[in-house]
Design a protein around this motif. Structure first.
Motif, short mmCIF file in Angstrom:
data_model
loop_
_atom_site.label_atom_id
_atom_site.label_comp_id
_atom_site.label_asym_id
_atom_site.label_seq_id
_atom_site.Cartn_x
_atom_site.Cartn_y
_atom_site.Cartn_z
N PHE A 51 -17.22 32.98 -64.08
CA PHE A 51 -17.66 32.30 -62.87
C PHE A 51 -17.18 33.02 -61.61
O PHE A 51 -17.79 32.88 -60.55
CB PHE A 51 -17.23 30.84 -62.89
N TYR A 52 -16.10 33.79 -61.74
CA TYR A 52 -15.73 34.71 -60.65
C TYR A 52 -16.89 35.66 -60.38
O TYR A 52 -17.27 35.89 -59.22
CB TYR A 52 -14.47 35.48 -61.02
N GLN A 53 -17.48 36.20 -61.45
CA GLN A 53 -18.59 37.14 -61.30
C GLN A 53 -19.81 36.45 -60.67
O GLN A 53 -20.53 37.07 -59.87
CB GLN A 53 -18.97 37.74 -62.65
N VAL A 54 -20.05 35.21 -61.02
CA VAL A 54 -21.16 34.46 -60.43
C VAL A 54 -21.01 34.39 -58.91
O VAL A 54 -21.94 34.69 -58.16
CB VAL A 54 -21.24 33.03 -61.01
N ILE A 55 -19.82 33.99 -58.46
CA ILE A 55 -19.60 33.84 -57.02
C ILE A 55 -19.58 35.19 -56.33
O ILE A 55 -20.16 35.37 -55.25
CB ILE A 55 -18.29 33.07 -56.75
N ALA A 56 -18.94 36.17 -56.94
CA ALA A 56 -18.83 37.49 -56.32
C ALA A 56 -20.19 38.16 -56.19
O ALA A 56 -20.49 38.80 -55.16
CB ALA A 56 -17.88 38.38 -57.13
N GLN A 57 -21.04 38.04 -57.21
CA GLN A 57 -22.31 38.77 -57.22
C GLN A 57 -23.48 38.00 -56.64
O GLN A 57 -24.42 38.61 -56.11
CB GLN A 57 -22.64 39.18 -58.66
N VAL A 58 -23.45 36.66 -56.72
CA VAL A 58 -24.60 35.86 -56.26
C VAL A 58 -24.22 34.91 -55.13
O VAL A 58 -24.98 34.73 -54.17
CB VAL A 58 -25.22 35.06 -57.43
N GLY A 59 -23.04 34.29 -55.21
CA GLY A 59 -22.60 33.40 -54.14
C GLY A 59 -22.42 31.98 -54.60
O GLY A 59 -22.75 31.61 -55.73
N ASN A 82 -14.85 35.96 -49.96
CA ASN A 82 -13.40 35.74 -50.09
C ASN A 82 -12.96 35.46 -51.52
O ASN A 82 -11.80 35.15 -51.76
CB ASN A 82 -12.95 34.60 -49.18
N VAL A 83 -13.89 35.58 -52.49
CA VAL A 83 -13.55 35.18 -53.86
C VAL A 83 -12.43 36.02 -54.45
O VAL A 83 -11.60 35.51 -55.23
CB VAL A 83 -14.81 35.23 -54.75
N ALA A 84 -12.33 37.29 -54.09
CA ALA A 84 -11.25 38.13 -54.63
C ALA A 84 -9.90 37.61 -54.14
O ALA A 84 -8.94 37.50 -54.93
CB ALA A 84 -11.46 39.58 -54.22
N ASP A 85 -9.81 37.29 -52.85
CA ASP A 85 -8.56 36.75 -52.31
C ASP A 85 -8.25 35.38 -52.91
O ASP A 85 -7.09 35.07 -53.22
CB ASP A 85 -8.65 36.62 -50.79
#
Length: 387
Positions: free
Chosen positions: A342-350, A307-310
């Motif tokens: 940190f968006y990329q961290v959550i989107a790619q790894v969780g 849900n990070v994009a939303d």
């Protein structure tokens, strides 16, 4: 310091480190099939002291020159040291890739640095190799189940990031040999106890045996794979290391018809595990630390890879907006990172729970009721505010 002089000191440090490792460890595991164990009686006498937590091979000189963050960014990939044999934390696969909780935190840092979680080179390291690998620049950071201790933080010359897993040392033995989950340290009197060399576990078990007033026969091996193999073959009565590692070994390697038991219920030591890097590299340390904190804050706020994009488009609060690069500020940019690092961290790894659950739940290491629960759930996992 001139460039030539710096290079000379670096070469001398590397030569010194290699000499120490050769002297203290013998052939590494890549050169021999089985490493001969060294045996030490514990508790130690005044005439023959037990190994200390910090060995001569641990003490190395800082040979990294310049700003490490700039060096890593210019290189375009992160060099990350891992165990490679720690079940559920970092395991080398047949194709050479790495899986596990620690391995994913390497990927998280790479995602923050480069926007690419795969821009990481993994280097499996033994306990004896790990600190020298950092200080000689072979790796930038350790995600290698390394315990934060006073001596490592000072005389060894390491700095430690946030604790990603709170552990404690326990013992494992066969139920068929008369042990149970209710067994205590006193019950291993006279036993052959095995662990891996170059770790805090050697001193911890020696101290515990001394406190219990018993003698044990302590045998150490370079690699915990060898420890477990010798336990399976009957050469060791008891093995000891961090409780999480014992749970993983029991889940993956317990032979049919046997029941391995882990005890005592209260660990004999505190083992805070997390990222480790060389001293006096504060900009690089900030990136590693806040990558970990970002996964924890995201977990607290229910922000995950799905849900990070939303959440970035419609942040639940101002802190989430700052964390995900959705706010009009320069917090990540001021660290030398892209605004959406940190968006990329959550989107790619969780987030923290995703990383934890992906690797540790399958071997029986759940967060509920443990120190690794979030602080709102009675655990110790906590992050400073992103502001």
């Amino acid at each position: 310091m001139t460039k030539n002089k710096a290079l000379l000191w670096r070469a001398l440090a590397v030569l010194f480190a290699v000499t120490l490792i050769a002297a203290s460890c013998g052939d590494d595991e890549g050169d021999v099939e089985v490493t001969a164990p060294t045996e030490t009686a514990a508790p130690a006498t005044d005439d023959e002291p037990a190994d200390t937590t910090t060995t001569v091979a641990d003490v190395v000189d800082d040979t990294q020159d310049g700003d490490l963050l700039d060096t890593v960014l210019a290189r375009g990939e992160l060099n990350c040291g891992v165990s490679g044999s720690a079940v559920a934390f970092s395991e080398t696969q047949p194709d050479g890739s790495q899986t596990g909780f620690d391995a994913d935190y390497c990927r998280a840092v790479a995602a923050a640095l480069f926007g690419d979680a795969e821009a990481v080179v993994f280097t499996p390291l033994t306990a004896a190799e790990r600190f020298t690998a950092v200080q000689t620049g072979e790796v930038d950071v350790l995600m290698r189940n390394t315990t934060w201790t006073q001596s490592r933080d000072t005389e060894v010359g390491m700095d430690f990031g946030p604790t990603t897993y709170y552990d404690g040392q326990q013992l494992m033995a066969r139920e068929g040999d008369g042990f149970s989950g209710a067994s205590q340290v006193v019950d291993i009197a006279g036993a052959v106890v095995c662990t891996n060399a170059g770790t805090t576990t050697e001193q911890n078990i020696a101290d515990a045996a001394d406190a219990a007033g018993i003698d044990i026969n302590l045998t150490t091996f370079e690699d915990f794979d060898q420890v477990t193999e010798n336990f399976i073959n009957g050469a060791c009565d008891v093995i000891t290391t961090d409780g999480s590692a014992l749970v993983g070994r029991k889940a993956n390697q317990q032979p049919a018809g046997e029941n391995w038991v882990i005890f005592p219920a209260t660990p004999i030591s505190k083992e805070p595990l997390g990222p480790t890097y060389g001293q006096n590299q504060s900009r690089f340390a900030d990136v590693v630390n806040w990558t970990v904190y970002a996964t924890v804050i995201a977990d607290e706020k229910g922000i995950n890879s799905g849900n990070v994009a939303d959440m970035a488009a419609n942040p639940p609060d101002a802190e989430a907006a700052r964390l995900l690069g959705a706010a009009d500020d320069e917090q990540q940019s001021n660290m030398g990172l892209a605004p959406d690092a940190f968006y990329q961290v959550i989107a790619q790894v969780g987030n923290y729970d995703e990383i934890y659950s992906r690797h540790l739940n399958p071997v029986g290491l759940t967060r509920e009721g443990s120190a690794n629960a979030g602080w709102l759930d009675g655990g110790l996992i906590y992050a400073p505010p992103a502001r």
